[in-house]
Design a protein around this motif. Structure first.
Motif, PDB file in Angstrom:
ATOM      1  N   ARG A  66       3.099  16.843   2.591  1.00  0.00           N
ATOM      2  CA  ARG A  66       3.318  15.424   2.887  1.00  0.00           C
ATOM      3  C   ARG A  66       3.037  14.644   1.612  1.00  0.00           C
ATOM      4  N   ARG A  67       4.031  13.887   1.201  1.00  0.00           N
ATOM      5  CA  ARG A  67       3.913  13.035   0.025  1.00  0.00           C
ATOM      6  C   ARG A  67       3.665  11.604   0.468  1.00  0.00           C
ATOM      7  N   THR A  68       2.808  10.948  -0.273  1.00  0.00           N
ATOM      8  CA  THR A  68       2.589   9.520  -0.087  1.00  0.00           C
ATOM      9  C   THR A  68       3.155   8.840  -1.330  1.00  0.00           C
ATOM     10  N   TYR A  69       3.966   7.810  -1.101  1.00  0.00           N
ATOM     11  CA  TYR A  69       4.664   7.127  -2.190  1.00  0.00           C
ATOM     12  C   TYR A  69       4.070   5.751  -2.424  1.00  0.00           C
ATOM     13  N   THR A  70       4.228   5.261  -3.657  1.00  0.00           N
ATOM     14  CA  THR A  70       3.797   3.913  -4.015  1.00  0.00           C
ATOM     15  C   THR A  70       4.816   3.318  -4.985  1.00  0.00           C
ATOM     16  N   LEU A  71       4.792   2.000  -5.109  1.00  0.00           N
ATOM     17  CA  LEU A  71       5.676   1.358  -6.079  1.00  0.00           C
ATOM     18  C   LEU A  71       5.223   1.686  -7.493  1.00  0.00           C
ATOM     19  N   ALA A  72       6.160   1.974  -8.342  1.00  0.00           N
ATOM     20  CA  ALA A  72       5.894   2.101  -9.775  1.00  0.00           C
ATOM     21  C   ALA A  72       5.983   0.687 -10.369  1.00  0.00           C
TER      22      ALA A  72
ATOM     23  N   GLU B 174       0.844  -1.200   0.000  1.00  0.00           N
ATOM     24  CA  GLU B 174       0.000   0.000   0.000  1.00  0.00           C
ATOM     25  C   GLU B 174       0.878   1.248   0.000  1.00  0.00           C
ATOM     26  N   PRO B 175       0.328   2.369  -0.490  1.00  0.00           N
ATOM     27  CA  PRO B 175       1.075   3.630  -0.463  1.00  0.00           C
ATOM     28  C   PRO B 175       1.313   4.065   0.987  1.00  0.00           C
ATOM     29  N   ARG B 176       2.457   4.723   1.216  1.00  0.00           N
ATOM     30  CA  ARG B 176       2.790   5.202   2.557  1.00  0.00           C
ATOM     31  C   ARG B 176       3.539   6.523   2.468  1.00  0.00           C
TER      32      ARG B 176
ATOM     33  N   LEU C 174      12.674   7.670  -6.850  1.00  0.00           N
ATOM     34  CA  LEU C 174      11.795   8.443  -7.734  1.00  0.00           C
ATOM     35  C   LEU C 174      12.480   8.710  -9.070  1.00  0.00           C
ATOM     36  N   ASN C 175      13.727   9.165  -9.006  1.00  0.00           N
ATOM     37  CA  ASN C 175      14.489   9.475 -10.226  1.00  0.00           C
ATOM     38  C   ASN C 175      14.721   8.241 -11.089  1.00  0.00           C
ATOM     39  N   GLU C 176      14.842   7.074 -10.454  1.00  0.00           N
ATOM     40  CA  GLU C 176      15.050   5.823 -11.190  1.00  0.00           C
ATOM     41  C   GLU C 176      13.743   5.242 -11.729  1.00  0.00           C
ATOM     42  N   GLY C 177      12.614   5.800 -11.321  1.00  0.00           N
ATOM     43  CA  GLY C 177      11.333   5.275 -11.761  1.00  0.00           C
ATOM     44  C   GLY C 177      10.882   4.037 -11.001  1.00  0.00           C
ATOM     45  N   GLN C 178      11.506   3.762  -9.862  1.00  0.00           N
ATOM     46  CA  GLN C 178      11.147   2.595  -9.056  1.00  0.00           C
ATOM     47  C   GLN C 178       9.902   2.855  -8.199  1.00  0.00           C
ATOM     48  N   ILE C 179       9.737   4.102  -7.779  1.00  0.00           N
ATOM     49  CA  ILE C 179       8.565   4.503  -7.003  1.00  0.00           C
ATOM     50  C   ILE C 179       7.970   5.746  -7.650  1.00  0.00           C
ATOM     51  N   GLN C 180       6.778   6.114  -7.210  1.00  0.00           N
ATOM     52  CA  GLN C 180       6.150   7.341  -7.700  1.00  0.00           C
ATOM     53  C   GLN C 180       5.359   7.976  -6.562  1.00  0.00           C
ATOM     54  N   VAL C 181       5.083   9.246  -6.729  1.00  0.00           N
ATOM     55  CA  VAL C 181       4.273   9.955  -5.740  1.00  0.00           C
ATOM     56  C   VAL C 181       2.821   9.562  -5.974  1.00  0.00           C
TER      57      VAL C 181
ATOM     58  N   ALA D 288       5.447   6.643   7.972  1.00  0.00           N
ATOM     59  CA  ALA D 288       4.895   5.290   7.893  1.00  0.00           C
ATOM     60  C   ALA D 288       5.899   4.326   7.256  1.00  0.00           C
ATOM     61  N   ILE D 289       6.671   4.807   6.287  1.00  0.00           N
ATOM     62  CA  ILE D 289       7.707   3.972   5.666  1.00  0.00           C
ATOM     63  C   ILE D 289       8.769   3.627   6.702  1.00  0.00           C
ATOM     64  N   LEU D 290       9.207   4.615   7.483  1.00  0.00           N
ATOM     65  CA  LEU D 290      10.198   4.360   8.533  1.00  0.00           C
ATOM     66  C   LEU D 290       9.711   3.281   9.490  1.00  0.00           C
ATOM     67  N   GLN D 291       8.459   3.381   9.917  1.00  0.00           N
ATOM     68  CA  GLN D 291       7.884   2.405  10.841  1.00  0.00           C
ATOM     69  C   GLN D 291       7.777   1.022  10.193  1.00  0.00           C
ATOM     70  N   GLU D 292       7.393   0.982   8.942  1.00  0.00           N
ATOM     71  CA  GLU D 292       7.239  -0.297   8.241  1.00  0.00           C
ATOM     72  C   GLU D 292       8.588  -0.977   8.028  1.00  0.00           C
ATOM     73  N   VAL D 293       9.621  -0.207   7.695  1.00  0.00           N
ATOM     74  CA  VAL D 293      10.970  -0.770   7.530  1.00  0.00           C
ATOM     75  C   VAL D 293      11.434  -1.390   8.845  1.00  0.00           C
TER      76      VAL D 293
END
Length: 118
Positions: free
Chosen positions: A75-81, A23-25, A57-64, A29-34
């Motif tokens: 506050r940005r929420t990120y997800t896997l690309a 899920e997007p985080r 983000l720059n590599e295209g691995q994740i996106q906002v 939340a990412i820090l806590q999940e890691v």
């Protein structure tokens, strides 16, 4: 976008991608999940997290996924690309194969389901 297919992921990158797999985080939340995924073994610093997120983000691995203002701050929420999902799946396969071989060589290979033959 970089091609990661020929090299293993660094552990923080693996953990970040895994944290975003279901899920997007947002950052905290990412820090806590890691921390949760690693059993408390890995605690990322905030600066390390945001540098890694920017690189991914720059590599295209994740996106906002979403941006919002919370308490006057962005506050940005990120997800896997799609590329990040493919990278994570490939790394999971590589790790599984390596772990299976280590177990086999240590004599820890677990038998398959009843009735299965190898």
């Amino acid at each position: 976008m970089s091609d990661r297919s020929d090299r293993a992921l660094q552990e923080p990158t693996l953990l970040l991608l895994t944290a975003l797999a279901d899920e997007p985080r947002h950052g905290y939340a990412i820090l806590q999940e890691v921390k949760k995924i690693s059993g408390g073994r890995v605690t990322l610093r905030t600066g390390t997290l945001y540098s890694a997120l920017e690189r991914l983000l720059n590599e295209g691995q994740i996106q906002v996924h979403r941006e919002e203002i919370v308490s006057g701050r962005l506050r940005r929420t990120y997800t896997l690309a799609p590329a990040g999902r493919a990278t994570l799946a490939s790394e999971a396969e590589r790790l599984h194969a390596t772990a299976s071989e280590a177990e086999r060589r240590l004599g820890l290979h677990r038998p398959g389901p009843k009735g299965a033959t190898a």
